[in-house]
Enzyme design. Structure first.
Site, PDB file in Angstrom:
ATOM      1  CD  GLU A 127      -8.114  -5.330  -1.498  1.00  0.00           C
ATOM      2  OE1 GLU A 127      -8.553  -4.187  -1.374  1.00  0.00           O
ATOM      3  OE2 GLU A 127      -6.965  -5.658  -1.156  1.00  0.00           O
ATOM      4  CG  ASN A 169      -5.971 -10.868  -5.865  1.00  0.00           C
ATOM      5  OD1 ASN A 169      -5.407 -11.940  -5.633  1.00  0.00           O
ATOM      6  ND2 ASN A 169      -5.452  -9.697  -5.514  1.00  0.00           N
ATOM      7  CG  HIS A 206      -1.010  -8.890   2.157  1.00  0.00           C
ATOM      8  ND1 HIS A 206       0.209  -8.593   1.578  1.00  0.00           N
ATOM      9  CD2 HIS A 206      -1.945  -8.554   1.235  1.00  0.00           C
ATOM     10  CE1 HIS A 206       0.011  -8.102   0.360  1.00  0.00           C
ATOM     11  NE2 HIS A 206      -1.286  -8.073   0.126  1.00  0.00           N
ATOM     12  CD  GLU A 235      -2.097  -8.330  -3.525  1.00  0.00           C
ATOM     13  OE1 GLU A 235      -2.000  -7.641  -2.487  1.00  0.00           O
ATOM     14  OE2 GLU A 235      -2.951  -8.121  -4.393  1.00  0.00           O
ATOM     15  CG  ASP A 237       3.280  -9.030   2.634  1.00  0.00           C
ATOM     16  OD1 ASP A 237       2.272  -9.491   3.207  1.00  0.00           O
ATOM     17  OD2 ASP A 237       3.307  -7.889   2.143  1.00  0.00           O
TER      18      ASP A 237
HETATM   19  C1  XIL Z   1      -0.400  -1.673  -2.348  1.00  0.00           C
HETATM   20  C2  XIL Z   1       0.947  -1.247  -2.903  1.00  0.00           C
HETATM   21  O1  XIL Z   1       1.897  -2.204  -2.522  1.00  0.00           O
HETATM   22  C3  XIL Z   1       1.309   0.122  -2.364  1.00  0.00           C
HETATM   23  O2  XIL Z   1       2.480   0.607  -3.009  1.00  0.00           O
HETATM   24  C4  XIL Z   1       0.169   1.103  -2.585  1.00  0.00           C
HETATM   25  O3  XIL Z   1       0.475   2.341  -1.959  1.00  0.00           O
HETATM   26  C5  XIL Z   1      -1.133   0.563  -2.037  1.00  0.00           C
HETATM   27  O4  XIL Z   1      -1.402  -0.699  -2.616  1.00  0.00           O
HETATM   28  N1  XIL Z   1      -3.826  -5.429  -1.716  1.00  0.00           N
HETATM   29  C6  XIL Z   1      -3.645  -5.233  -3.070  1.00  0.00           C
HETATM   30  C7  XIL Z   1      -2.493  -4.437  -3.559  1.00  0.00           C
HETATM   31  O5  XIL Z   1      -4.392  -5.811  -3.875  1.00  0.00           O
HETATM   32  O6  XIL Z   1      -2.802  -3.730  -4.732  1.00  0.00           O
HETATM   33  C8  XIL Z   1      -1.978  -3.493  -2.499  1.00  0.00           C
HETATM   34  O7  XIL Z   1      -0.797  -2.883  -2.998  1.00  0.00           O
HETATM   35  C9  XIL Z   1      -1.750  -4.223  -1.197  1.00  0.00           C
HETATM   36  C10 XIL Z   1      -3.029  -4.817  -0.674  1.00  0.00           C
END
Ligand code: XIL
Length: 302
Positions: A127, A169, A206, A235, A237
Site C-alpha cells: 500500500e 501488494n 476487496h 486478499e 473478499d
Molecule cells: C487487516 C486484518 O484483516 C485485520 O485483522 C487487522 O485488524 C487490520 O488489517 N489490507 C491489508 C491487510 O493488506 O493486511 C489488512 O488486514 C486488510 C487490508
C-alpha cells in the site's frame, strides 16, 4: 476436483486463505483450512508490530505456528508484509529519516532471514501509493525517507531470501484506467527495466458495491503480467450474498484463470465471521462453515 485447492492445482495454481494463529485450535476452521486450501497468508502475525514490537527484539511465535501448520501439510505461505505504513510498532511510528530507513531495512532483513526458504511469495511492500487521481505515492514516514525506499526494501528482501518471490501488494489497483493502477504499473515497469528485484504484483481485491469488480479487471492482470511478473489475487473478499455475490466471485476467478501468470488466489478469511469487515458476508463459507453459493461458483470456475 472437489476442493478449491485441488481444482486450482489442476492448472498449476494455489488457492489460499488468510489465517489467524489463534483460530488454529477451532476444529471447524482448521477442518475447512486443511481440506480446501493449499496456501496460507498470516492475517496479522507477520506485520511489523507483531514481529518487532520492541526495536531489535523479534517475536515470531504466532507467525511460526502458522508456518509450521502450513509446512506440515504442504501448503505454501504468502508472507505479509515486510514494509507498510500501517500496523507499525509504536517505536517505528515515531521515527523519521535515516534512522527509520535503517530500522526498516533491518526489519526486512531480519524477518526475511528468519523465514528464508519457507516463503513462496513475500509482500515486501504494501500500500505505498496514494488513492485518488494524483498517481503519486502515499505520504508516510517511510515515504519521507526518500522515494527509493521501495527499491531499497526489495533489494534487502532479495539478499535475505533469494528463493522467495518478491511482490508489491496494493488495493484499488484493479481498474486499468485508475491513476493508482497506472502508477503501480510504472513502478513495476521501472523496476524491471533497471533490474530491481521484483517477481509479482498482489491485487488485494476487496470488493463492495462502492468498489465493484471492474469490467477491465482481466485486462489489468494481463497488462501487469506482460511486464514479466506473476500476478496474484491476494486478499479477495466481495460483499454481498446469493447469486450476485457468486457471479462476482465467478468473474474474479475466471479473470485469474485466463491469465497464465495469475498463479494463485487468496481469500481474506475462511468463514464470513472470520472477515475483517465489521459487517456483511464477504467470504466463501458462512459463519457455521457451510459452503455458500459463492464457493460453488468459484469451484466451478477453477
Ligand atoms: C487487516 C486484518 O484483516 C485485520 O485483522 C487487522 O485488524 C487490520 O488489517 N489490507 C491489508 C491487510 O493488506 O493486511 C489488512 O488486514 C486488510 C487490508
Amino acid at each position: 476436483a472437489t476442493t478449491l485447492g485441488a481444482s486450482a492445482a489442476e492448472s498449476g495454481r494455489y488457492f489460499g486463505a488468510a489465517v489467524a494463529a489463534h483460530k488454529l485450535s477451532d476444529s471447524v476452521y482448521t477442518g475447512i483450512l486443511n481440506s480446501e486450501f493449499t496456501s496460507v497468508t498470516p492475517e496479522n502475525e507477520m506485520k511489523l508490530d507483531a514481529t518487532e514490537p520492541t526495536q531489535g527484539q523479534f517475536t515470531y511465535t504466532s507467525a511460526d505456528r502458522i508456518v509450521a501448520h502450513a509446512a506440515a501439510r504442504g501448503m505454501k505461505v504468502r508472507g505479509h508484509t515486510l514494509a507498510w505504513h500501517s500496523q507499525q510498532p509504536g517505536w517505528m511510528q515515531s521515527m523519521e529519516g535515516a534512522p527509520l530507513r535503517s530500522a526498516m531495512l533491518n526489519h526486512v532483513t531480519q524477518v526475511a532471514t528468519h523465514y528464508r526458504g519457507k516463503i513462496d511469495s513475500w509482500d515486501v511492500v504494501n500500500e505505498a501509493f496514494a488513492d485518488g487521481d494524483g498517481g503519486g505515492r502515499r505520504d508516510s514516514n517511510l515515504q519521507r525517507t526518500g522515494n527509493d525506499w521501495i527499491e531499497a526494501a526489495f533489494r534487502a528482501a532479495r539478499a535475505a531470501d533469494p528463493g522467495a518471490k518478491l511482490c508489491y501488494n496494493d488495493y484499488n489497483t484493479d481498474d486499468w484506467t485508475h491513476a493508482k493502477t497506472q502508477a503501480v504499473y510504472r513502478l513495476v515497469q521501472d523496476f524491471k527495466t533497471r533490474g530491481v528485484p521484483i517477481d509479482c504484483v498482489g491485487f488485494q481485491s476487496h470488493f463492495n458495491p462502492a468498489s465493484p469488480v471492474p469490467s477491465n479487471y482481466q485486462t489489468t492482470l494481463e497488462n501487469f503480467a506482460a511486464l514479466g511478473v506473476d500476478v496474484q489475487i491476494t486478499e479477495l473478499d466481495i460483499e454481498g450474498s446469493g447469486s450476485a455475490q457468486a457471479s462476482n466471485y465467478d468473474r474474479v476467478t475466471r479473470a485469474c484463470l485466463a491469465v497464465a501468470r495469475c498463479n494463485g488466489i487468496t481469500v481474506w478469511g475462511i468463514r464470513d465471521t472470520d472477515s475483517w469487515r465489521a459487517s456483511g458476508t464477504p467470504l466463501l463459507f458462512d459463519g457455521s462453515g457451510n459452503k455458500k453459493a459463492a464457493y460453488t461458483s468459484v469451484l466451478a470456475a477453477l
